[in-house]
Design a protein around this motif. Structure first.
Motif, short mmCIF file in Angstrom:
data_model
loop_
_atom_site.label_atom_id
_atom_site.label_comp_id
_atom_site.label_asym_id
_atom_site.label_seq_id
_atom_site.Cartn_x
_atom_site.Cartn_y
_atom_site.Cartn_z
N LEU A 1 -7.28 3.58 6.70
CA LEU A 1 -6.72 3.45 5.35
C LEU A 1 -6.69 4.81 4.67
N SER B 1 -12.42 -3.44 -4.60
CA SER B 1 -12.33 -3.17 -3.16
C SER B 1 -13.65 -2.62 -2.63
N SER C 1 -13.79 3.19 -2.42
CA SER C 1 -12.74 2.24 -2.77
C SER C 1 -11.75 2.00 -1.64
N LEU C 2 -11.75 2.90 -0.67
CA LEU C 2 -10.83 2.82 0.48
C LEU C 2 -11.65 2.97 1.76
N LEU D 1 -4.99 -0.07 -4.02
CA LEU D 1 -5.13 -1.45 -3.55
C LEU D 1 -5.03 -2.44 -4.71
N TYR E 1 0.84 -1.20 0.00
CA TYR E 1 0.00 0.00 0.00
C TYR E 1 0.88 1.26 0.00
N GLY F 1 -8.71 5.80 -6.13
CA GLY F 1 -8.75 5.05 -4.88
C GLY F 1 -8.32 3.62 -5.09
N SER F 2 -8.99 2.93 -6.02
CA SER F 2 -8.73 1.51 -6.24
C SER F 2 -7.30 1.22 -6.65
#
Length: 390
Positions: A60, A364, A54-55, A263, A30, A259-260
């Motif tokens: 996070l 996510s 997404s998070l 991850l 991350y 966002g995605s």
């Protein structure tokens, strides 16, 4: 290398885990993804905006916020809004989809319950058509507010939003007529189609170029025909993780949502995102192991040679792909289960009851809310972080 990683993670889960399915964040990966984002943004004139869905975990988001030095967020689910305003005092929030006026009304009716002092100017409400803008105007008049309005424009995705200059001008005219209640804060054009269109129809480069040209046309109409609404600090938001790299190279936007990519679930395994690493896993304990799959009603198949053993796991049927042991997969005939899913594992794999199988989420945003906690995994230690489930 992958086998060694998951074998070690299995041992650490056996010592520190819960014995139930767990959502695992590889904290080192991350941070590596955050550093990649930081390096790309350093050369682009773009302000980062973190996509909360997404998070969907405040810790996070906190890590990303601190690393990227931003408190800009995009929110798609109204309960996340009050959580953010409580945690991030300088939060600049852009709604990622138009909210029903009833939901917005509920938010303002309950704002005294937030136990936080915040300026309403930090919220940009997304509007997609004239009817919704008229509803928001009535709400603003009811609550004696001046709402920040960000206009959704269709740059090629065709999921609603402004699609004609006349429609765009009508929205701007209504905002211009009611300066005490409506304030234009910017535009939002989402371009997810760029990466998803089959290349036989249109190349990603051509599709991105056309979406940018469309965006620029609306900016030009705003600047030339409504100069009194044009401000130097307007938010011209675009992007999304699939086009993150393209925006960093050249963009008509000044505000980039993502966002995605931090991850990198399976759906974001794209050529343009090859520099990023998957940092999110589902770990599910093995409850039972049979020497081979036995299909009810088809016992005759039991006499055939078998290349797989059958493992029944705790849980299953997530929006995720089995990633370890390698070549593990659900059984097409036995069917899926969210309770005790049967997983075919290659016969040569040395797995035992209470070992773990690992899955890579497809998205996510679909998987994180299914788990109460996200377990940050770093240097052999697991730390529980609460997720945003509502």
């Amino acid at each position: 290398m992958q086998a060694v990683y998951f074998q070690q993670l299995t041992q650490d889960l056996k010592q520190q885990g819960t014995g139930t399915p767990q959502l695992i964040l590889d904290l080192a990966r991350y941070h590596a993804n955050l550093e990649m984002v930081q390096s790309k943004l350093a050369t682009a004139q773009l302000k980062p905006r973190l996509v909360v869905k997404s998070l969907a975990c405040m810790q996070l988001l906190q890590v990303a916020s601190e690393k990227l030095k931003t408190e800009r967020f995009m929110v798609f689910h109204l309960p996340h809004l009050s959580d953010l305003l409580s945690r991030f005092k300088q939060a600049d929030i852009l709604l990622g989809k138009p909210m029903p006026v009833q939901a917005v009304q509920q938010f303002y009716q309950n704002r005294s319950d937030l136990n936080v002092s915040y300026p309403p100017t930090h919220i940009q409400w997304l509007v997609d058509d004239l009817e919704r803008l008229q509803q928001y105007l009535q709400l603003a008049q009811q609550f004696k507010l001046c709402l920040n309005i960000n206009l959704e424009i269709d740059v090629g995705l065709h999921r609603g939003g402004v699609s004609h200059p006349e429609q765009f001008s009508a929205l701007l005219e209504l905002i211009r007529q009611h300066p005490n209640f409506l304030q234009l804060s910017g535009l939002m054009g989402y371009d997810a189609h760029v990466a998803k269109l089959p290349k036989v129809l249109k190349s990603p480069e051509k599709s991105y170029q056309q979406s940018q040209q469309t965006y620029q046309r609306y900016k030009t109409i705003l600047q030339q025909q409504f100069p009194e609404l044009w401000q130097a600090d307007l938010c011209f938001n675009g992007g999304g993780s699939p086009t993150f790299m393209q925006h960093c190279q050249q963009s008509v936007c000044n505000d980039l949502a993502f966002g995605s990519v931090l991850l990198k679930p399976r759906d974001f395994e794209l050529d343009l995102l090859s520099a990023f690493h998957c940092a999110l896993w589902i770990a599910a304990p093995i409850l039972k192991i049979l020497p081979y799959s036995q299909i009810p009603g088809l016992e005759v198949l039991n006499r055939l040679p078998h290349r797989y053993k059958a493992a029944f796991i705790y849980g299953g049927y997530w929006q995720a792909d089995y990633i370890y042991p390698e070549k593990s997969q659900p059984h097409a005939l036995y069917g899926r289960s969210s309770n005790q899913e049967m997983v075919q594992i290659p016969k040569h794999c040395a797995v035992s009851t209470d070992d773990y199988v690992f899955l890579r989420p497809l998205q996510s945003e679909a998987v994180i809310p299914q788990f109460a906690r996200l377990y940050a995994y770093h240097e052999g230690r697991l730390t529980a972080w609460e997720t945003c489930r509502e």
